[in-house]
Write a protein that holds these residues in place. Structure first.
Motif, PDB file in Angstrom:
ATOM      1  N   ILE A  16      49.191  33.311  30.055  1.00  0.00           N
ATOM      2  CA  ILE A  16      48.867  32.184  30.924  1.00  0.00           C
ATOM      3  C   ILE A  16      48.672  30.887  30.134  1.00  0.00           C
ATOM      4  O   ILE A  16      48.886  29.792  30.658  1.00  0.00           O
ATOM      5  CB  ILE A  16      47.606  32.516  31.760  1.00  0.00           C
ATOM      6  N   SER A  17      48.295  31.003  28.866  1.00  0.00           N
ATOM      7  CA  SER A  17      47.997  29.782  28.120  1.00  0.00           C
ATOM      8  C   SER A  17      49.285  28.982  27.865  1.00  0.00           C
ATOM      9  O   SER A  17      50.371  29.539  27.825  1.00  0.00           O
ATOM     10  CB  SER A  17      47.327  30.111  26.784  1.00  0.00           C
ATOM     11  N   GLU A  32      41.525  47.184  37.820  1.00  0.00           N
ATOM     12  CA  GLU A  32      42.314  47.271  39.049  1.00  0.00           C
ATOM     13  C   GLU A  32      43.705  46.644  38.904  1.00  0.00           C
ATOM     14  O   GLU A  32      44.440  46.565  39.876  1.00  0.00           O
ATOM     15  CB  GLU A  32      41.575  46.581  40.199  1.00  0.00           C
ATOM     16  N   MET A  33      44.022  46.156  37.714  1.00  0.00           N
ATOM     17  CA  MET A  33      45.318  45.502  37.575  1.00  0.00           C
ATOM     18  C   MET A  33      46.330  46.375  36.860  1.00  0.00           C
ATOM     19  O   MET A  33      45.983  47.138  35.970  1.00  0.00           O
ATOM     20  CB  MET A  33      45.154  44.153  36.848  1.00  0.00           C
ATOM     21  N   ARG A  62      46.003  35.883  40.155  1.00  0.00           N
ATOM     22  CA  ARG A  62      45.744  36.990  39.230  1.00  0.00           C
ATOM     23  C   ARG A  62      44.562  36.670  38.320  1.00  0.00           C
ATOM     24  O   ARG A  62      43.763  37.543  38.006  1.00  0.00           O
ATOM     25  CB  ARG A  62      46.979  37.245  38.374  1.00  0.00           C
ATOM     26  N   GLU A  82      51.322  43.507  35.167  1.00  0.00           N
ATOM     27  CA  GLU A  82      50.601  42.353  35.712  1.00  0.00           C
ATOM     28  C   GLU A  82      49.640  41.778  34.671  1.00  0.00           C
ATOM     29  O   GLU A  82      49.566  40.566  34.460  1.00  0.00           O
ATOM     30  CB  GLU A  82      49.785  42.863  36.904  1.00  0.00           C
ATOM     31  N   THR A  83      48.926  42.686  33.991  1.00  0.00           N
ATOM     32  CA  THR A  83      47.956  42.276  32.982  1.00  0.00           C
ATOM     33  C   THR A  83      48.654  41.558  31.829  1.00  0.00           C
ATOM     34  O   THR A  83      48.208  40.501  31.380  1.00  0.00           O
ATOM     35  CB  THR A  83      47.206  43.510  32.435  1.00  0.00           C
ATOM     36  N   THR A 124      38.114  47.256  27.558  1.00  0.00           N
ATOM     37  CA  THR A 124      37.539  46.121  28.268  1.00  0.00           C
ATOM     38  C   THR A 124      38.566  45.308  29.031  1.00  0.00           C
ATOM     39  O   THR A 124      38.548  44.108  28.997  1.00  0.00           O
ATOM     40  CB  THR A 124      36.833  45.200  27.272  1.00  0.00           C
ATOM     41  N   LEU A 125      39.475  45.969  29.716  1.00  0.00           N
ATOM     42  CA  LEU A 125      40.438  45.165  30.466  1.00  0.00           C
ATOM     43  C   LEU A 125      40.136  45.140  31.960  1.00  0.00           C
ATOM     44  O   LEU A 125      39.008  45.343  32.371  1.00  0.00           O
ATOM     45  CB  LEU A 125      41.851  45.628  30.166  1.00  0.00           C
ATOM     46  N   PHE A 126      41.146  44.846  32.743  1.00  0.00           N
ATOM     47  CA  PHE A 126      40.950  44.664  34.177  1.00  0.00           C
ATOM     48  C   PHE A 126      41.368  45.941  34.890  1.00  0.00           C
ATOM     49  O   PHE A 126      42.549  46.182  35.109  1.00  0.00           O
ATOM     50  CB  PHE A 126      41.752  43.461  34.657  1.00  0.00           C
ATOM     51  N   ARG A 139      41.353  37.381  40.023  1.00  0.00           N
ATOM     52  CA  ARG A 139      41.035  38.813  40.030  1.00  0.00           C
ATOM     53  C   ARG A 139      40.561  39.264  38.659  1.00  0.00           C
ATOM     54  O   ARG A 139      39.618  40.052  38.533  1.00  0.00           O
ATOM     55  CB  ARG A 139      42.263  39.615  40.444  1.00  0.00           C
ATOM     56  N   CYS A 159      49.523  36.428  24.098  1.00  0.00           N
ATOM     57  CA  CYS A 159      48.960  35.088  23.932  1.00  0.00           C
ATOM     58  C   CYS A 159      49.651  34.318  22.808  1.00  0.00           C
ATOM     59  O   CYS A 159      49.234  33.200  22.482  1.00  0.00           O
ATOM     60  CB  CYS A 159      47.462  35.153  23.621  1.00  0.00           C
ATOM     61  N   GLN A 202      36.998  40.993  37.489  1.00  0.00           N
ATOM     62  CA  GLN A 202      36.894  42.344  36.939  1.00  0.00           C
ATOM     63  C   GLN A 202      36.308  42.363  35.535  1.00  0.00           C
ATOM     64  O   GLN A 202      35.658  43.339  35.153  1.00  0.00           O
ATOM     65  CB  GLN A 202      38.270  43.010  36.946  1.00  0.00           C
ATOM     66  N   ASN A 203      36.565  41.341  34.770  1.00  0.00           N
ATOM     67  CA  ASN A 203      36.042  41.319  33.403  1.00  0.00           C
ATOM     68  C   ASN A 203      36.111  39.900  32.839  1.00  0.00           C
ATOM     69  O   ASN A 203      37.132  39.460  32.332  1.00  0.00           O
ATOM     70  CB  ASN A 203      36.831  42.276  32.517  1.00  0.00           C
ATOM     71  N   PRO A 230      39.598  42.539  21.948  1.00  0.00           N
ATOM     72  CA  PRO A 230      38.227  43.010  21.839  1.00  0.00           C
ATOM     73  C   PRO A 230      38.129  44.531  21.721  1.00  0.00           C
ATOM     74  O   PRO A 230      39.092  45.252  21.945  1.00  0.00           O
ATOM     75  CB  PRO A 230      37.577  42.521  23.129  1.00  0.00           C
ATOM     76  N   GLU A 242      51.580  40.078  31.840  1.00  0.00           N
ATOM     77  CA  GLU A 242      52.131  38.798  32.284  1.00  0.00           C
ATOM     78  C   GLU A 242      51.040  37.740  32.369  1.00  0.00           C
ATOM     79  O   GLU A 242      51.215  36.593  31.973  1.00  0.00           O
ATOM     80  CB  GLU A 242      52.821  38.960  33.641  1.00  0.00           C
ATOM     81  N   LEU A 243      49.900  38.169  32.897  1.00  0.00           N
ATOM     82  CA  LEU A 243      48.782  37.233  33.036  1.00  0.00           C
ATOM     83  C   LEU A 243      48.320  36.733  31.668  1.00  0.00           C
ATOM     84  O   LEU A 243      47.908  35.580  31.521  1.00  0.00           O
ATOM     85  CB  LEU A 243      47.618  37.908  33.773  1.00  0.00           C
ATOM     86  N   ALA A 244      48.411  37.610  30.659  1.00  0.00           N
ATOM     87  CA  ALA A 244      47.917  37.249  29.335  1.00  0.00           C
ATOM     88  C   ALA A 244      48.720  36.111  28.704  1.00  0.00           C
ATOM     89  O   ALA A 244      48.286  35.498  27.736  1.00  0.00           O
ATOM     90  CB  ALA A 244      47.916  38.470  28.417  1.00  0.00           C
ATOM     91  N   SER A 260      36.987  39.499  28.873  1.00  0.00           N
ATOM     92  CA  SER A 260      38.396  39.731  28.563  1.00  0.00           C
ATOM     93  C   SER A 260      39.253  38.625  29.138  1.00  0.00           C
ATOM     94  O   SER A 260      40.247  38.232  28.529  1.00  0.00           O
ATOM     95  CB  SER A 260      38.854  41.075  29.125  1.00  0.00           C
ATOM     96  N   LEU A 296      39.139  35.803  26.873  1.00  0.00           N
ATOM     97  CA  LEU A 296      39.826  36.074  25.609  1.00  0.00           C
ATOM     98  C   LEU A 296      41.342  36.017  25.720  1.00  0.00           C
ATOM     99  O   LEU A 296      42.042  35.978  24.718  1.00  0.00           O
ATOM    100  CB  LEU A 296      39.398  37.430  25.039  1.00  0.00           C
ATOM    101  N   ILE A 297      41.894  36.065  26.948  1.00  0.00           N
ATOM    102  CA  ILE A 297      43.339  35.858  27.051  1.00  0.00           C
ATOM    103  C   ILE A 297      43.641  34.433  27.497  1.00  0.00           C
ATOM    104  O   ILE A 297      44.772  34.115  27.880  1.00  0.00           O
ATOM    105  CB  ILE A 297      44.043  36.881  27.969  1.00  0.00           C
ATOM    106  N   ASN A 356      49.874  33.360  39.041  1.00  0.00           N
ATOM    107  CA  ASN A 356      49.010  33.446  37.867  1.00  0.00           C
ATOM    108  C   ASN A 356      47.585  33.043  38.197  1.00  0.00           C
ATOM    109  O   ASN A 356      46.637  33.626  37.684  1.00  0.00           O
ATOM    110  CB  ASN A 356      49.565  32.546  36.766  1.00  0.00           C
TER     111      ASN A 356
END
Lengths: 240, 289
Positions: free
Chosen positions: A105-106, A93-94, B168, A98-99, A89-91, B171, A154, B175-176, A85, A101-103, B179, B182-183, B165
């Motif tokens: 998740i799918s 506090e992360m 996370r 971490e961000t 527009t991300l997180f 969290r 992703c 926070q958003n 996007p 790795e979380l991405a 987004s 979108l992931i 996961n």
């Protein structure tokens, strides 16, 4: 038929305000297309509708032959249709790592996680340097890199980038443009929203010009306009 | 004098553990959904009553009772999210609307409990009998378990938030949301998990408290109010700050009871809360924004 993405006569908007009117775009596998046009005319809304954040009130969207009209964002990402996007527009506090790795998740992205992470760090060495930094402490360019990095985590089969170089310095813009070029070269089909038409022309085979929520012009390699013609598209007669 | 002080500090520790478990549940829902769940105390009460029914009335034993209390509270928490919170998501006045809907849930649960379980006081047996002496102060072994369990629970929530996961993604959603979607994070599922986890914590707290205090339909009201003071002191959002504030409030309350008596203690606590809100709107431990 065999198109990778087929947006057909889609109407969408916010509440009673219609932004997209009967819009149709599409691309085939192995193709990159660009969207351009004045601000506030529906480019971002179109991407959000394709990603499932907005439900279209009319028309159909299909991805790789499957109907995804009105599907949930998670299922659309799972299918491999991913968006990076616009803006920061991300997180906040992360951490960067971490961000990223979380991405992954799918379901699709999980097993390619380590490989994708390596690829993201190759593409954006800065993110590698800032692994443990919180997203809110990153510069605008780095946030943009993180946003694209997340989308790559992703494992996209089609990647939509919403103004990847918005508000960046010329130097950073070049860096990001090069990275986007690399992604395109690696064979990921792209839909790119940009104001910079020359940047788009260098990367994509086809452009859609969007105005008032409609495609007003389709440009491909054969009828590519020159610089002046594009300026005229944007500014009308005043360009002269 | 020293003996009294030690006894007070130990009882402050017990209170702090109770508040920490309550407040961390409130905090999980707040950080993920931005909703303040007023039914949190009622969920605690449900945990206690279900634990009583399963262990005493049905006779399956206390451990099964505590587990069922936790589970039923979690299920009701998920139900509250589904029926009373989710429909208002994205509404501009969502915070205000959910104050009303969760308050309604609290009333429904309290009155419902009164209909099902009646007004007679109930109590659970203790997990373990016996007493434990800490220096010169004596507390029941059950309370000691609560004191040990609370930090462990806080630690595991923290680990869940940082390492897994699922944690996370809660969290990230907080926070958003866009987004996160979108992931590929399923935002509604994240909401349900947050509410379920929070309600499970409340239910567990209630089931454990049912051995120390009487189980009544309104038993959750007072701990909820204290947990509210805790999150205001700690600043909503950070688990560490919430936990710290819980113990501080527990100790302050114990000391106030010693010096001022039970009657004036709530008054002073609320006065402190108002002062904190005036001078540190983000809480004593909360960062400035």
């Amino acid at each position: 038929m065999g198109r990778l993405l087929d947006v057909s006569r889609v109407t969408a908007g916010y509440g009673s305000i219609t932004v997209l009117r009967d819009i149709s775009i599409g691309l085939d596998a192995g193709e990159c297309v660009g969207l351009f046009g004045p601000n506030g005319h529906g480019k971002t809304t179109l991407l959000q509708t394709i990603s499932g954040l907005l439900k279209p009130t009319g028309g159909t969207i299909s991805f790789d032959g499957a109907d995804i009209t009105g599907a949930r964002p998670r299922d659309i990402v799972n299918a491999g249709l991913v968006q990076s996007p616009q803006g920061n527009t991300l997180f906040g506090e992360m951490h960067v790592l971490e961000t990223l790795e979380l991405a992954s998740i799918s379901k699709r992205a999980r097993h390619g996680k380590a490989q994708n992470l390596r690829r993201v760090f190759e593409l954006f060495p800065r993110l590698d340097e800032r692994r443990t930094q919180k997203a809110k402490t990153l510069s605008g360019g780095e946030r943009q890199m993180l946003s694209i990095g997340c989308a790559l985590m992703c494992a996209p089969r089609l990647l939509m980038l919403d103004e990847p170089t918005l508000g960046l310095s010329p130097r950073l813009k070049k860096e990001l443009a090069a990275a986007v070029g690399n992604i395109a070269k690696s064979g990921v089909p792209l839909v790119i929203v940009e104001q910079d038409v020359e940047f788009l022309l260098s990367l994509t085979q086809r452009l859609y010009m969007i105005e008032h929520g409609e495609v007003v012009r389709e440009i491909d390699g054969d009828n590519a306009p020159d610089h002046d013609a594009i300026m005229q598209l944007y500014f009308g007669e005043a360009a002269h | 004098m020293i003996d009294t002080l030690i006894a007070t500090i130990v009882s402050g520790l017990v209170l702090g553990s109770l508040y920490a478990m309550m407040a961390s549940g409130l905090s999980v829902v707040w950080t993920t959904l931005g909703v303040f769940n007023f039914a949190h105390g009622a969920l605690m009460m449900i945990g206690a009553f279900v634990a009583w029914t399963v262990s005493e009335a049905v006779g399956l034993g206390l451990l099964v009772g505590v587990a069922s209390g936790t589970l039923v509270a979690a299920l009701i928490g998920v139900l509250i999210e589904r029926l009373l919170v989710r429909p208002y998501y994205g509404n501009r006045n969502m915070l205000l609307i959910t104050v009303m809907t969760t308050l309604a849930a609290m009333i429904i649960l309290e009155k419902g409990a009164q209909m099902i379980w009646g007004a007679r006081l109930k109590q659970l047996p203790r997990l373990v009998d016996g007493e434990i002496s800490i220096f010169s102060a004596t507390i029941s072994a059950h309370e000691a378990i609560l004191v040990v369990l609370a930090p462990l629970i806080l630690l595991s929530i923290w680990r869940f938030n940082v390492r897994t996961n699922t944690g996370r993604s809660l969290r990230a959603v907080g926070q958003n949301q866009r987004s996160a979607a979108l992931i590929g994070i399923d935002v509604p599922v994240a909401f349900a998990i947050a509410f379920g986890l929070s309600a499970a914590l409340a239910g567990l707290t209630g089931a454990l408290l049912g051995s120390i205090r009487f189980i009544t339909p309104s038993m959750g009201a007072e701990p909820l109010v204290k947990a509210m003071i805790v999150v205001i002191f700690g600043g909503l959002g950070s688990l560490g700050a919430t936990a710290g504030a819980a113990y501080v409030i527990g100790l302050i309350e114990a000391l106030l009871i010693l010096w001022l008596g039970l009657y004036w203690t709530p008054f002073v606590l609320f006065l402190m809360m108002i002062v904190v809100l005036i001078f540190r709107p983000n809480g004593i431990f909360g960062g400035r924004q």
